[in-house]
Design an enzyme around this catalytic site. Structure first.
Site, PDB file in Angstrom:
ATOM      1  N   SER A  80      -4.537  -4.252  -8.429  1.00 35.51           N
ATOM      2  CA  SER A  80      -3.526  -3.385  -7.795  1.00 35.51           C
ATOM      3  C   SER A  80      -4.120  -2.080  -7.287  1.00 35.51           C
ATOM      4  O   SER A  80      -3.628  -1.513  -6.308  1.00 35.51           O
ATOM      5  CB  SER A  80      -2.408  -3.063  -8.784  1.00 35.51           C
ATOM      6  OG  SER A  80      -1.683  -4.212  -9.087  1.00 35.51           O
ATOM      7  N   TRP A 113      -4.632  -1.460  -3.667  1.00 38.97           N
ATOM      8  CA  TRP A 113      -3.483  -1.339  -2.763  1.00 38.97           C
ATOM      9  C   TRP A 113      -2.858   0.045  -2.792  1.00 38.97           C
ATOM     10  O   TRP A 113      -1.932   0.321  -2.029  1.00 38.97           O
ATOM     11  CB  TRP A 113      -2.438  -2.416  -3.109  1.00 38.97           C
ATOM     12  CG  TRP A 113      -3.028  -3.779  -2.932  1.00 38.97           C
ATOM     13  CD1 TRP A 113      -3.521  -4.589  -3.912  1.00 38.97           C
ATOM     14  CD2 TRP A 113      -3.258  -4.457  -1.705  1.00 38.97           C
ATOM     15  NE1 TRP A 113      -4.042  -5.727  -3.371  1.00 38.97           N
ATOM     16  CE2 TRP A 113      -3.883  -5.679  -2.006  1.00 38.97           C
ATOM     17  CE3 TRP A 113      -2.983  -4.150  -0.368  1.00 38.97           C
ATOM     18  CZ2 TRP A 113      -4.255  -6.590  -1.032  1.00 38.97           C
ATOM     19  CZ3 TRP A 113      -3.360  -5.062   0.604  1.00 38.97           C
ATOM     20  CH2 TRP A 113      -3.976  -6.264   0.269  1.00 38.97           C
ATOM     21  N   ALA A 114      -3.335   0.915  -3.672  1.00 38.40           N
ATOM     22  CA  ALA A 114      -2.723   2.253  -3.777  1.00 38.40           C
ATOM     23  C   ALA A 114      -2.922   2.997  -2.466  1.00 38.40           C
ATOM     24  O   ALA A 114      -4.033   3.042  -1.933  1.00 38.40           O
ATOM     25  CB  ALA A 114      -3.337   3.017  -4.937  1.00 38.40           C
ATOM     26  N   GLY A 156      -0.849   6.321  -1.440  1.00 37.73           N
ATOM     27  CA  GLY A 156      -0.609   7.768  -1.411  1.00 37.73           C
ATOM     28  C   GLY A 156      -1.803   8.563  -1.873  1.00 37.73           C
ATOM     29  O   GLY A 156      -2.287   9.453  -1.178  1.00 37.73           O
ATOM     30  N   ARG A 176      11.539   9.398  -7.580  1.00 36.72           N
ATOM     31  CA  ARG A 176      11.528   8.065  -6.976  1.00 36.72           C
ATOM     32  C   ARG A 176      12.719   7.207  -7.390  1.00 36.72           C
ATOM     33  O   ARG A 176      13.239   6.438  -6.592  1.00 36.72           O
ATOM     34  CB  ARG A 176      10.206   7.382  -7.373  1.00 36.72           C
ATOM     35  CG  ARG A 176       9.846   6.244  -6.496  1.00 36.72           C
ATOM     36  CD  ARG A 176       8.465   5.750  -6.809  1.00 36.72           C
ATOM     37  NE  ARG A 176       7.437   6.511  -6.114  1.00 36.72           N
ATOM     38  CZ  ARG A 176       6.126   6.291  -6.265  1.00 36.72           C
ATOM     39  NH1 ARG A 176       5.709   5.344  -7.075  1.00 36.72           N
ATOM     40  NH2 ARG A 176       5.246   7.005  -5.603  1.00 36.72           N
ATOM     41  N   HIS A 182       7.619  -1.882  -8.333  1.00 35.75           N
ATOM     42  CA  HIS A 182       6.341  -1.265  -7.957  1.00 35.75           C
ATOM     43  C   HIS A 182       5.404  -1.046  -9.141  1.00 35.75           C
ATOM     44  O   HIS A 182       4.202  -1.265  -9.017  1.00 35.75           O
ATOM     45  CB  HIS A 182       6.659   0.069  -7.289  1.00 35.75           C
ATOM     46  CG  HIS A 182       5.470   0.815  -6.770  1.00 35.75           C
ATOM     47  ND1 HIS A 182       4.597   0.289  -5.837  1.00 35.75           N
ATOM     48  CD2 HIS A 182       5.000   2.056  -7.054  1.00 35.75           C
ATOM     49  CE1 HIS A 182       3.644   1.184  -5.557  1.00 35.75           C
ATOM     50  NE2 HIS A 182       3.859   2.245  -6.295  1.00 35.75           N
ATOM     51  N   ARG A 194       7.800   7.509 -13.384  1.00 36.02           N
ATOM     52  CA  ARG A 194       6.459   8.058 -13.147  1.00 36.02           C
ATOM     53  C   ARG A 194       6.438   8.993 -11.944  1.00 36.02           C
ATOM     54  O   ARG A 194       6.997   8.679 -10.887  1.00 36.02           O
ATOM     55  CB  ARG A 194       5.493   6.890 -12.899  1.00 36.02           C
ATOM     56  CG  ARG A 194       4.088   7.302 -12.576  1.00 36.02           C
ATOM     57  CD  ARG A 194       3.193   6.089 -12.499  1.00 36.02           C
ATOM     58  NE  ARG A 194       3.550   5.175 -11.446  1.00 36.02           N
ATOM     59  CZ  ARG A 194       3.190   5.301 -10.169  1.00 36.02           C
ATOM     60  NH1 ARG A 194       2.460   6.336  -9.776  1.00 36.02           N
ATOM     61  NH2 ARG A 194       3.555   4.402  -9.281  1.00 36.02           N
ATOM     62  N   LEU A 236      -2.975   6.466 -10.835  1.00 35.87           N
ATOM     63  CA  LEU A 236      -4.437   6.409 -10.719  1.00 35.87           C
ATOM     64  C   LEU A 236      -5.068   7.443 -11.645  1.00 35.87           C
ATOM     65  O   LEU A 236      -6.099   7.188 -12.281  1.00 35.87           O
ATOM     66  CB  LEU A 236      -4.879   6.655  -9.273  1.00 35.87           C
ATOM     67  CG  LEU A 236      -4.570   5.546  -8.251  1.00 35.87           C
ATOM     68  CD1 LEU A 236      -5.026   5.968  -6.859  1.00 35.87           C
ATOM     69  CD2 LEU A 236      -5.230   4.220  -8.624  1.00 35.87           C
TER      70      LEU A 236
END
Ligand code: SIN
Length: 527
Positions: A45, A48-49, A51, A279, A343, A378, A384
């Protein structure tokens, strides 16, 4: 599983995202390390991050980063874990840059800092515009290849090997170039789970196909506690196209706005922070806007970005622009159709900030773990950072234990503990994957209630079947994945049913009240 071959090492790391590769590289300074990954190195994963990675911009910003993280987390964060991770951020970032990650620079030469939801100031570093995860994965994978770490790609985790209550290795299914699978056992003094999340339990997800909860399921079978699994983060803006993809929150950070299908901007009426509200708030509002228009997607309008930023969409977000172009959308000229999608798992294997799980011999870091940093919601781009910091801390703790420190399990005494029945039963999944994923989306997605969770429970748990799945002798990967998805889905639905209150991402239509002092809850299997 009856392994046909075996090997041994000091430290076995399972998973090759930012947490796993960092743990492996750090551990390899003094130990023999094997890194086993389900696909190719750097292909999880992390890659694919989009931001970026949130980090305090200077010493003064650490307190603000902590405050933003706690506020977004809706009262369920572990403040000590949040402080530890935010404070360690700047040094961890320097170490990551030292391993070859080049972050984007602003015109003045300093780091280019993005703004994302619920951050009180811009502090999100990015690379390649919106290809941050790909840049990190590529640099760490190159560093691993240069190191003494032994890499085993295409190695599927079947289960952890437990001896007298201690994890002493793992059973893997290896696949060779011809596609043939062989069982292999790795014995290790320390096993580090960094296997990522389980977004594939939902029919709509931003996660890659490999995110089937294999590590989470293996940890449960090995006796580890699973905390706060009902806390699933739904991202508000997955492109509503035949091949869905994430459209980063950083796009809203640059000024894009959300419209309903009729072209009406809906967020200002929901929250004063509008598109940059936490979010969970934006995801629910977006889902309501979609429902109010008979399922027609919402629209993310980034056409105004050019004058605001002086940079066309495709220069700031080249990865998303390429995905949009493939779907026939030009975000500089037209809004992108979007809907929410699962997500990120904020819950997971219960650990402290050293990554200790409560089962001797087993550590966990990254999305598979639940340190308490993310609470019930989160903060954007904190994943990350947490994975980077805890991946490194795990390696430090493993080395300390190897040097003679006591590896007593953390107590997690503040948690409410709920025991669920075992014992293990070898049984394949009885639910088609497609039905499981649809049921989780419908009944354990953004809006939950007792009746829907009961429907999901009935589908997932035939009366005669205990909660546990294990073993599956002779099964192939797909069957193991299905069993893992079923186990994770059951745990998630159980956790969601137990939390009869609304908190952050966990929204109960039948219990809208928010508790004053929410408690973390850990599920544990009876022996
Ligand atoms: C995004 O770019 O919107 C996702 C970042 C994150 O999940 O923190």
């Amino acid at each position: 599983m009856n392994p046909v071959s075996s090997s041994s090492c000091d430290v076995l790391v399972l998973g090759a995202g930012i947490a796993g590769m960092t743990a492996a590289l750090d551990a390899a300074r003094g130990s023999s390390v094997v890194l086993a990954t389900k696909t190719a190195l750097g292909d999880g994963s992390t890659r694919w991050a989009q931001g970026g990675i949130a980090v305090a911009t200077d010493g003064q910003d650490v307190a603000a980063h902590v405050a933003d993280t706690l506020s977004a987390g809706a009262g369920l964060c572990d403040p000590r874990a949040v402080e530890a991770v935010c404070a360690a951020g700047p040094a961890a970032l320097r170490a990551l840059a030292g391993r070859g990650v080049e972050f984007d620079r602003a015109a003045g030469g300093g780091p280019a800092l993005g703004l994302e939801a619920a951050h009180s100031r811009p502090r999100v570093l990015h690379a390649g515009g919106d290809r941050t995860g790909a840049a990190i994965s590529a640099a760490l994978a190159a560093a691993v290849r240069r190191s003494d770490v032994v890499v085993r790609e295409d190695a599927f985790l079947v289960g952890l090997v437990v001896d007298a209550g201690r994890v002493v290795g793992a059973d893997l299914l290896l696949r060779d170039a011809s596609g043939a699978q062989t069982a292999h056992r790795v014995s290790a003094a320390a096993v580090v789970l960094a296997t990522g999340g389980a977004g594939q339990v939902f029919s709509r997800t931003t996660n890659p196909a490999v995110a089937t909860g294999d590590g989470l399921a293996a940890a449960w079978r090995a006796g580890a506690g699973i905390a706060d699994l009902e806390m699933v983060q739904f991202h508000p803006t997955a492109a509503a196209v035949p091949q869905p993809f994430l459209v980063s929150e950083a796009v809203r950070g640059e000024g894009a706005v959300l419209l309903d299908a009729a072209g009406h901007r809906f967020m200002p009426a929901v929250d004063p922070r509008a598109e940059l509200a936490p979010r969970d708030v934006v995801a629910r509002a977006t889902a309501r806007a979609v429902a109010a228009h008979g399922g027609r997607p919402a629209l993310l309008d980034a056409t105004g970005l050019r004058p605001r930023t002086g940079s066309a969409f495709s220069r700031r977000f080249p990865g998303i622009a390429a995905l949009c172009a493939a779907a026939g959308i030009d975000p500089d000229r037209e809004p992108v159709p979007v809907t929410p999608a699962a997500h990120y798992l904020m819950g997971g294997v219960r650990t402290d900030v050293r990554g200790r799980t409560g089962v001797p011999g087993l550590w966990a870091a990254g999305e598979v773990a639940c340190t308490g940093v993310h609470g019930a919601n989160r903060l954007a781009s904190n994943s990350l950072l947490e994975a980077l910091v805890t991946g490194s801390r795990v390696a430090t703790d493993v080395a300390a234990v190897a040097a003679g420190a006591r590896d007593e399990p953390p107590g997690f005494t503040a948690d409410e503990v709920v025991e669920l029945p075992g014992p293990a039963t070898a049984r394949a999944s009885h639910v088609a994957r497609r039905d499981l994923r649809a049921a989780l989306w419908e009944h354990a997605g953004l809006f939950r209630d007792a009746a829907g969770l009961e429907v999901a429970t009935k589908l997932l748990t035939p009366e005669e079947t205990p909660l546990e799945l294990a073993g599956l002798p002779g099964a192939d990967r797909r069957a193991h994945e299905d069993a893992n998805l079923l186990l994770v889905a059951r745990l998630l639905v159980t956790a969601a049913a137990l939390r009869t209150e609304s908190l952050g991402a966990h929204h109960r239509e039948d219990h809208p009240e928010t508790p004053g002092a929410p408690r973390r809850r850990t599920l544990r299997r009876t022996a």
